[in-house]
Design an enzyme around this catalytic site. Structure first.
Site, PDB file in Angstrom:
ATOM      1  N   ASP A   1      -9.001  -2.658  19.000  1.00 41.98           N
ATOM      2  CA  ASP A   1     -10.355  -2.120  18.993  1.00 41.98           C
ATOM      3  C   ASP A   1     -11.275  -3.223  19.512  1.00 41.98           C
ATOM      4  OD1 ASP A   1     -12.585  -0.401  18.235  1.00 41.98           O
ATOM      5  OD2 ASP A   1     -12.931  -1.888  16.669  1.00 41.98           O
TER       6      ASP A   1
ATOM      7  N   CYS B   1      25.096  -3.571  -8.677  1.00 38.73           N
ATOM      8  CA  CYS B   1      24.223  -3.362  -9.837  1.00 38.73           C
ATOM      9  C   CYS B   1      22.955  -2.623  -9.418  1.00 38.73           C
ATOM     10  CB  CYS B   1      23.854  -4.700 -10.466  1.00 38.73           C
ATOM     11  SG  CYS B   1      25.230  -5.625 -11.148  1.00 38.73           S
TER      12      CYS B   1
ATOM     13  N   ASP C   1     -11.316   2.626  12.020  1.00 37.62           N
ATOM     14  CA  ASP C   1     -10.074   2.663  12.787  1.00 37.62           C
ATOM     15  C   ASP C   1      -8.885   3.131  11.947  1.00 37.62           C
ATOM     16  OD1 ASP C   1     -11.304   1.619  15.095  1.00 37.62           O
ATOM     17  OD2 ASP C   1     -11.132  -0.403  14.295  1.00 37.62           O
TER      18      ASP C   1
ATOM     19  N   ASP D   1     -10.686  -2.847  12.615  1.00 36.39           N
ATOM     20  CA  ASP D   1     -11.407  -3.412  11.477  1.00 36.39           C
ATOM     21  C   ASP D   1     -11.053  -2.734  10.167  1.00 36.39           C
ATOM     22  OD1 ASP D   1     -12.730  -0.992  11.565  1.00 36.39           O
ATOM     23  OD2 ASP D   1     -14.560  -1.803  12.431  1.00 36.39           O
TER      24      ASP D   1
ATOM     25  N   CYS E   1      24.553  -8.240  -8.581  1.00 41.82           N
ATOM     26  CA  CYS E   1      24.963  -8.013  -7.193  1.00 41.82           C
ATOM     27  C   CYS E   1      24.397  -6.692  -6.686  1.00 41.82           C
ATOM     28  CB  CYS E   1      26.491  -8.007  -7.084  1.00 41.82           C
ATOM     29  SG  CYS E   1      27.268  -6.632  -7.946  1.00 41.82           S
TER      30      CYS E   1
END
Length: 766
Positions: free
Chosen positions: A425, A24, A664, A660, A21
């Site tokens: 771009d 834990c 960029d 790309d 759970c």
């Protein structure tokens, strides 16, 4: 504060068995963060793994981490062991304990069903005892073991709640049986403890089965790698294991086979199915010099390839690594869940104690008070809470990867659905990215062919699309290119070099203006070309008097197929689209109109240098914040003045950048969500939170859509996880739910969360 020279942090992934759970998760993270050298620990309950970031100077980190996990009461495992175990498991793996529990519990439940029809099938107390005891202490041993470790650590988890609740019901039944008057058959609760243990085991089995389905995407990617390659050696073709293949080897790929590793075609031609990489169903042609990706399927041609990357350096391996990292990462919303879970179990134990004391004070007797407290403990297990977020993230990232959308981190996945502005771009993203030289105007008295050959020679070493267009145009005319000297690239402006003793500068009109170059008669032609939408560059020569203009170069590019429709689709959804370009304003606006963008509405940012794209993205973010503040309702300030509402103060709309992934990268990092249109290169994958493996602008909308659907699933899961507890705990405390119904509801909550997340596997790109 981290210095620029600081070594990169070490990374370690480790499997953790025995977690049940959200509590834990918190406990394992706490234990690992106390280990010397550990900088951070992130546990994923759905994958049962932990990702550690640590001081690379600690060479013994794996041993220390394993010891810390074991001391916390859990089982450290290697991820390879865990994966092999999952691959070997069938659909019914682990069902035997559940089956035994069902067989032993059924006779205890049947009398309850008989009462509904007026039948009294109640078993003798000794028979109930014999049936319930192995369920409680053999099948339920796992709860006692894990609960004991939690109690020793002064924390709580689901196992402790189950162990306490069922032990209370079992112990009460044993006490009532042993203290009953001779000849009196008391009402016992052995069936409640046995059925709760069985139901919890059934819920955990169903949950594990669903988990295996959420990790199917990773296993499917692993399965794409063939085991054997056909190596061309001195004695002809030899079959060798993939692990023995090295970069530079020559391999044969037969028709219909999977390409074993990354490489380049040396001989032959074929069609290659790369849908595993790009999501594009149509095969692509590959001939000599073409690139091949490991895991893709060869068509009907026999080819010879040269290996360029093996092992963890292949595109497929990097994709697998990225998907695994995304599935193991924590979304920001999960951190809030972890904080709630840390106090959840102690709070539930306190509520159960209050329930017991409250009913005793009300005078219902120990038997009834204890059963109602047991119901509180059983229904409150926070399994679903810990699974709600990671299960949805695993399913969402897995299905996205199958359609060519690689989501690098969970934060990008969670943020993308809030994107209201997308900056694109231009070159290579919205356009084909292969501009052509459409015009070459020289000054009177200049030899056009000789100058074009010189310009192409200067541009020959550049990878810029415009430079490649010049070289292609010169080669098409059959011009011989000399070897240049002293070539120097000026970022964002152009290139300078010498050819045959003459020095040339080739670059943007802005650069020429900065250098004070007078275009003279070429100025009018430059303006006319820009008005037609061309990208215009100039050529200048260094002479005794300074710099003299020699020629104009005009370039044209074409919009990508489907780019206009993709932008229109985004705008129809209320998303603002902006094109960022380094072109002059005339050329940028002309291309924008072809793409359906409106320059008058601020949908074009022209003449932006590569280094300034990040600043342009920041400006878009600021514009969005300002617009949101202006549009937000005003409210009275503490002194009577007007100030923005809380909604405005939380920040503006989320901005995404699509590029790309190479030049960029700063802009992708500056955006709230970066999307790299790449072919699987390292730069493209690491520059952005999301990589679109197919260069299709339509995938941008698809990425926003899968984000929206995944976040919706997370919210639905969290709602149901909290709803079960918020509604169930009061009902159990007030006596409206018995432990059996509470156990069934608790098991159902985990299964419903996992099943809801798996619905994402049906998602498709529109």
């Amino acid at each position: 504060m981290t210095t620029l020279n600081a070594p990169p942090a070490g990374q370690l992934d480790l499997g953790v068995g025995g977690m049940t759970c959200a509590s834990c998760v918190a406990r394992v993270e706490r234990a690992l963060r106390k280990v010397p050298g550990v900088q951070d620990a992130a546990v994923n309950l759905a994958t049962e793994s932990v990702h550690l970031t640590f001081d690379p100077a600690r060479a013994d980190m794996e041993q220390l981490a394993r010891r810390a996990v074991r001391n916390a009461g859990y089982e450290p495992r290697s991820l390879a062991e865990q994966e092999a175990e999952q691959d070997a498991q069938g659909p019914w793996a682990g069902f035997l304990p559940v089956a035994v529990g069902l067989v032993l519990s059924m006779p205890l439940v049947l009398p309850m069903l008989g009462d509904l029809f007026g039948q009294h099938w109640m078993l003798p107390a000794w028979a109930q005892f014999l049936l319930a005891t192995p369920v409680q202490f053999w099948l339920g041993a796992r709860f006692y073991k894990a609960g004991w470790h939690a109690a020793k650590a002064l924390t709580g988890n689901m196992d402790l709640l189950v162990a306490l609740g069922t032990s209370a019901g079992y112990g009460l039944s044993l006490w009532l049986w042993l203290t009953a008057a001779p000849g009196h058959a008391p009402h016992l609760y052995f069936e409640a403890s046995a059925v709760v243990v069985t139901l919890v085991l059934l819920g955990k089995w169903l949950e594990a089965r669903a988990k295996r389905q959420t990790t199917a995407a990773i296993r499917a990617l692993h399965a794409l790698r063939p085991d054997v390659a056909h190596l061309m050696g001195r004695d002809g073709e030899v079959d060798v294991p993939i692990a023995e293949v090295m970069a530079g080897d020559r391999l044969v790929v037969r028709p219909g086979e999977r390409i074993p590793v990354d490489g380049q075609v040396l001989e032959g031609q074929t069609q290659v199915d790369e849908s595993m990489l790009t999501g594009e169903p149509l095969p692509v042609a590959r001939e000599a010099g073409g690139l091949l990706t490991g895991g893709s399927i060869n068509g009907d041609g026999r080819i010879v390839m040269q290996v360029t990357a093996v092992g963890g350096e292949t595109v497929l391996s990097r994709i697998i690594r990225l998907v695994e990292e995304a599935q193991a990462a924590k979304a920001p919303i999960q951190r809030l869940v972890d904080q709630v879970s840390a106090v959840f179990v102690p709070a539930v134990m306190a509520i159960a104690l209050v329930t017991l004391l409250g009913w005793l004070w009300a005078g219902v007797g120990l038997e009834v008070a204890l059963i109602r407290a047991v119901a509180v403990l059983v229904i409150a297990c926070p399994c679903a809470l810990g699974l709600a977020t990671p299960a949805a993230i695993m399913a969402g990232t897995g299905v996205a990867a199958r359609h060519g959308i690689l989501i690098k981190d969970a934060e990008a996945l969670e943020l993308a659905h809030r994107v209201r502005t997308v900056a694109f771009d231009k070159t290579g993203t919205l356009t084909v990215g292969q501009p052509r030289l459409t015009a070459f105007h020289v000054t009177p008295g200049t030899d056009e062919a000789a100058l074009l050959a010189a310009v192409a020679a200067v541009q020959g070493g550049s990878e810029h699309p415009l430079a490649r267009a010049v070289v292609t145009a010169a080669q098409a005319r059959g011009l011989a290119l000399a070897d240049p000297e002293g070539v120097r690239a000026v970022p964002g402006r152009g290139t300078e070099g010498e050819v045959a003793g003459r020095s040339y500068l080739v670059g943007s009109l802005r650069w020429m203006q900065e250098l004070g170059v007078e275009l003279g008669a070429l100025a009018g032609e430059a303006a006319a070309l820009q008005a037609q939408g061309a990208t215009v560059s100039a050529v200048a020569e260094r002479v005794t008097e300074g710099l003299a203009a020699r020629a104009l170069l005009a370039f044209g590019d074409e919009p990508k197929p489907g780019a206009r429709e993709a932008l229109a689709g985004l705008k129809a959804q209320g998303v603002r689209c902006v094109m960022i370009s380094g072109d002059n304003r005339g050329a940028a606006e002309a291309m924008a109109r072809r793409l359906g963008l409106d320059p008058a509405a601020g949908e074009v940012m022209a003449e932006v240098l590569p280094g300034d794209k990040a600043a342009a993205v920041m400006a878009l973010k600021k514009d969005g914040q300002d617009e949101r503040r202006r549009a937000a309702p005003r409210r009275e300030g503490p002194l009577g003045g007007q100030r923005p509402s809380a909604a405005a103060e939380r920040g503006g709309p989320v901005v995404a950048m699509v590029g790309d992934g190479v030049n960029d990268a700063p802009a992708l990092a500056a955006a709230d969500v970066g999307m790299a249109m790449g072919n699987g290169t390292d730069v493209a994958m690491h520059a952005a939170g999301i990589t679109l493996m197919r260069g299709d602008p339509a995938l941008v909308a698809a990425a926003l859509d899968i984000s929206h659907r995944t976040v919706a699933k997370i919210r639905q899961n969290l709602f149901w996880a909290f709803a079960y507890n918020v509604a169930g705990i009061p009902l159990a405390a007030l006596g409206y739910l018995n432990p059996v119904v509470a156990g069934a509801a608790m098991a159902l909550s985990s299964v419903s969360v996992m099943t809801n997340a798996l619905l994402l596997k049906r998602w498709r790109v529109k």
